[in-house]
Scaffold this active site. Sequence first.
Site, PDB file in Angstrom:
ATOM      1  CE  LYS A  21      -2.353   1.311   3.963  1.00 21.04           C
ATOM      2  NZ  LYS A  21      -2.035   2.702   4.296  1.00 21.04           N
ATOM      3  CB  SER A  22       3.729   2.359   2.068  1.00 25.06           C
ATOM      4  OG  SER A  22       3.113   2.390   3.316  1.00 25.06           O
ATOM      5  NE  ARG A  26       6.415   6.457   0.759  1.00 29.69           N
ATOM      6  CZ  ARG A  26       5.501   6.302   1.731  1.00 29.69           C
ATOM      7  NH1 ARG A  26       4.353   5.670   1.472  1.00 29.69           N
ATOM      8  NH2 ARG A  26       5.705   6.780   2.943  1.00 29.69           N
ATOM      9  NE  ARG A 121      -5.681   8.816  10.867  1.00 29.79           N
ATOM     10  CZ  ARG A 121      -5.309   7.938   9.937  1.00 29.79           C
ATOM     11  NH1 ARG A 121      -6.170   7.544   9.025  1.00 29.79           N
ATOM     12  NH2 ARG A 121      -4.088   7.441   9.932  1.00 29.79           N
ATOM     13  CB  SER A 166       4.980  10.236  11.148  1.00 31.67           C
ATOM     14  OG  SER A 166       4.144  10.347  10.002  1.00 31.67           O
ATOM     15  CD  GLN A 168       0.336   8.589   6.660  1.00 36.68           C
ATOM     16  OE1 GLN A 168      -0.263   9.500   7.227  1.00 36.68           O
ATOM     17  NE2 GLN A 168      -0.232   7.432   6.387  1.00 36.68           N
ATOM     18  CG  ASP A 316       0.303   0.454   9.282  1.00 33.60           C
ATOM     19  OD1 ASP A 316      -0.092   1.346  10.048  1.00 33.60           O
ATOM     20  OD2 ASP A 316       0.731   0.685   8.133  1.00 33.60           O
ATOM     21  CE  LYS A 343      -0.525   4.731  12.745  1.00 39.51           C
ATOM     22  NZ  LYS A 343       0.243   5.377  11.697  1.00 39.51           N
TER      23      LYS A 343
END
Length: 435
Positions: A21-22, A26, A121, A166, A168, A316, A343
């Site tokens: 997913k990450s 990207r 968030r 993080s 992100q 995660d 999260k």
Amino acid sequence: MILHTFPSPPLHGTTLLPGDKSISHRAILFAALADGESRAENLLVSGVTRAMLDALTALAIPWQLDGTTLTVQGRGLRHWPAPAQPINCGNSATTMRLLAGALAASGVTAVLDGTPGLRRRPMTRIVNPLQQMGVNIRASEGCAPLLLGESDMPLTAVQYTLPVASAQVKSCLLLAGLVAAGPVTLREPGPSRDHTERMLRAMGVQVDTLHEGQVTLHPPTAPLRPLQMTIPGDISSAAFLIVAALIVPGSQVTLRGVGLNPTRTGLLDALRQMGARIAISNAAEVGGEPVGDLTLTADELHGTEVGGDLVVRMIDEFPAFAVAAALAEGQTVVRDATELRHKESDRITALCRELQAIGADVTETADGFIINGQPRLPGGTVNPHGDHRLAMSLAVAGLASAQGVIVQNAEITHESFPSFADKLVALGAAVKRDA
Ligand code: S3P
């Protein structure tokens, strides 16, 4: 959809995982910043990556998806048009935070918004440092919607210490740093995932990792090279199948082509601490990332302690890990995990509550939880609180329960792992889906 998992016969077989997913997020976004056509194979096609693809559409950046092969006609840095409408990031914090950095580098006016869940968030963690870099960005009470105005270029070169580890936030700031007046240095309290660094290097950007937790990006003078890559299998999705194979007695399962980036393999370390039998074979490199095949053999697990940097490397995976701990002999203690409260759900409160609903002995603490394992969980009906990882972990718990587990609103699993239930069935798990 309701997902009903039943006490299961041993799981057997070999399976492939969808793309990480990450890295998929990207690949979509970075391709749009490159000059020319990028191609990524084994893209994760799911709810959250759809949000990133839709963002490209909103930015008039052409892309095509053929199965799981993505091609993007990148427009290049600083050549994005201002989107006419607010960009809807859906349920995806990765989309919102990384896109904010890329839009900051593009210097265009934009609004980023999302679902009520995403609006809860925290966004101050990107807004404050972006403002320090001279980006014209505002949040509403620290949350989405985010409003970006035109900013003076180049952006300010900063040295910034992230208050929490993080990827992100780090990625957002590295993307903005692509148009900074000089090198941008970021320090983090822990080793967050480094896919952005690896991929930007592959695109020709100088990104130096001095040591774990400190990275410097040198703004490029040449256009970003397009990506040509295959995306490894998602270890965070593998986590559910890993735990399923370890807790259903008599199981042996092989997962092929799983991403084994050391910033992501904390779950494997934690499970090994518990005595789990996990073998790695066919180690290789795919798309600039280490991959391998994992063979899991069910055996007795015992309680363990998790804290410090290990938390970051399995951030995660706590819902899946907690299911293994609930079925291990003895006590498991998780500390230093306050970040889980930010999260898709408050993953400490929601996880503890739903594990209790299926009979687990779990106690919430301020920064984690304590679980006393037992040989079998009774089972019951659970609410995933809009959290895909909670839904899949609780479904897995049903396979080793006395009466099974009923997961309500289980369509949320499509956010990150649409083929989750199919994969379980293919391995021999007893699963039923109701519309
Ligand atoms: C991600 C980073 C992590 C992780 C998320 C994906 C990424 O979030 O929990 O699922 O792709 O960079 P944080 O950066 O908030 O820890």
